[in-house]
Design a protein around this motif. Structure first.
Motif, short mmCIF file in Angstrom:
data_model
loop_
_atom_site.label_atom_id
_atom_site.label_comp_id
_atom_site.label_asym_id
_atom_site.label_seq_id
_atom_site.Cartn_x
_atom_site.Cartn_y
_atom_site.Cartn_z
N UNK A 6 0.84 -1.20 0.00
CA UNK A 6 0.00 0.00 0.00
C UNK A 6 0.88 1.25 0.00
N UNK A 7 0.65 2.10 -0.99
CA UNK A 7 1.41 3.34 -1.06
C UNK A 7 0.51 4.48 -0.57
N UNK A 8 0.96 5.15 0.49
CA UNK A 8 0.16 6.25 1.03
C UNK A 8 0.34 7.49 0.15
N UNK A 36 7.42 3.04 0.53
CA UNK A 36 6.34 2.16 1.00
C UNK A 36 6.86 0.74 1.22
N UNK A 37 7.66 0.24 0.26
CA UNK A 37 8.20 -1.13 0.38
C UNK A 37 9.08 -1.23 1.63
N UNK A 67 9.22 -5.70 -5.87
CA UNK A 67 10.09 -4.78 -6.60
C UNK A 67 9.72 -3.35 -6.26
N UNK A 68 10.74 -2.49 -6.19
CA UNK A 68 10.48 -1.07 -5.91
C UNK A 68 10.42 -0.22 -7.17
N UNK A 117 6.29 -4.51 -9.62
CA UNK A 117 6.40 -3.42 -8.64
C UNK A 117 5.13 -3.31 -7.78
N UNK A 118 5.31 -3.28 -6.49
CA UNK A 118 4.18 -3.10 -5.59
C UNK A 118 3.39 -4.36 -5.29
#
Ligand code: CUA
Length: 160
Positions: A42-44, A52-53, A102-103, A122-123
């Motif tokens: 979850x990316x804020x 986030x990672x 992955x970032x 990613x994510x």
């Protein structure tokens, strides 16, 4: 129904059963599964994916940890063009769960000579299981083209 039709249906039913049993056996007894993307990061708002990672368990503490008797989890972050950690030590004969994310871009997570072969999105968190029966050093490779230095992206798995 025609006699041949009945025979045909019977054969089809038998084959279907055989295939389903083989699939169940491979999946349950042999642990051969499609690498699954079970969860996402979850990316804020205002935050980037890398941050986030790095703040989301288990990737805030990447590496190897024991999760039970003879069970280990290996949490790995992929980024252009590294795996972190890039030296992974696990015992032979143990049940290993790999959790990888992955970032930045899509990477691969491939250990030649094993069934470990995942696409790392990613994510997303990709998960697979493996048991190394033989001791030795295994190569972990990125097998998805991820840019200029893709061919250098690798790590080492030491099975002891
Ligand atoms: Cu990472 Cu190719």
């Amino acid at each position: 129904m025609e006699r041949y039709e009945r025979i045909f249906f019977a054969i089809s039913a038998v084959m279907l059963t055989v295939f389903l049993c083989a699939l169940a056996y491979a999946s349950i007894a042999m642990h051969i599964n499609l690498p699954s993307s079970q969860a996402t990061i979850t990316v804020k708002p205002g935050e980037n994916l890398a941050t986030a990672v790095l703040t989301t368990p288990p990737f805030n503490h990447p590496g190897v940890r024991q999760t039970g008797p003879n069970q280990y989890e290996v949490d790995v972050i992929a980024q252009a063009w590294y795996f972190y950690p890039n030296k992974i030590k696990v015992p032979a004969g143990a049940d290993i769960t790999f959790k990888v994310t992955s970032v930045d871009v899509i990477h691969g997570f491939f250990i030649p000579g094993t069934t470990v072969n995942m696409m790392i999105i990613p994510g997303h968190i990709s998960v697979t299981h493996y048991r190394f029966e033989k001791r030795g050093d295994y190569l972990l490779l990125c097998n998805e083209y991820c840019g200029k230095e893709h061919h250098t992206m690798h790590a080492e798995v030491q099975v002891q």
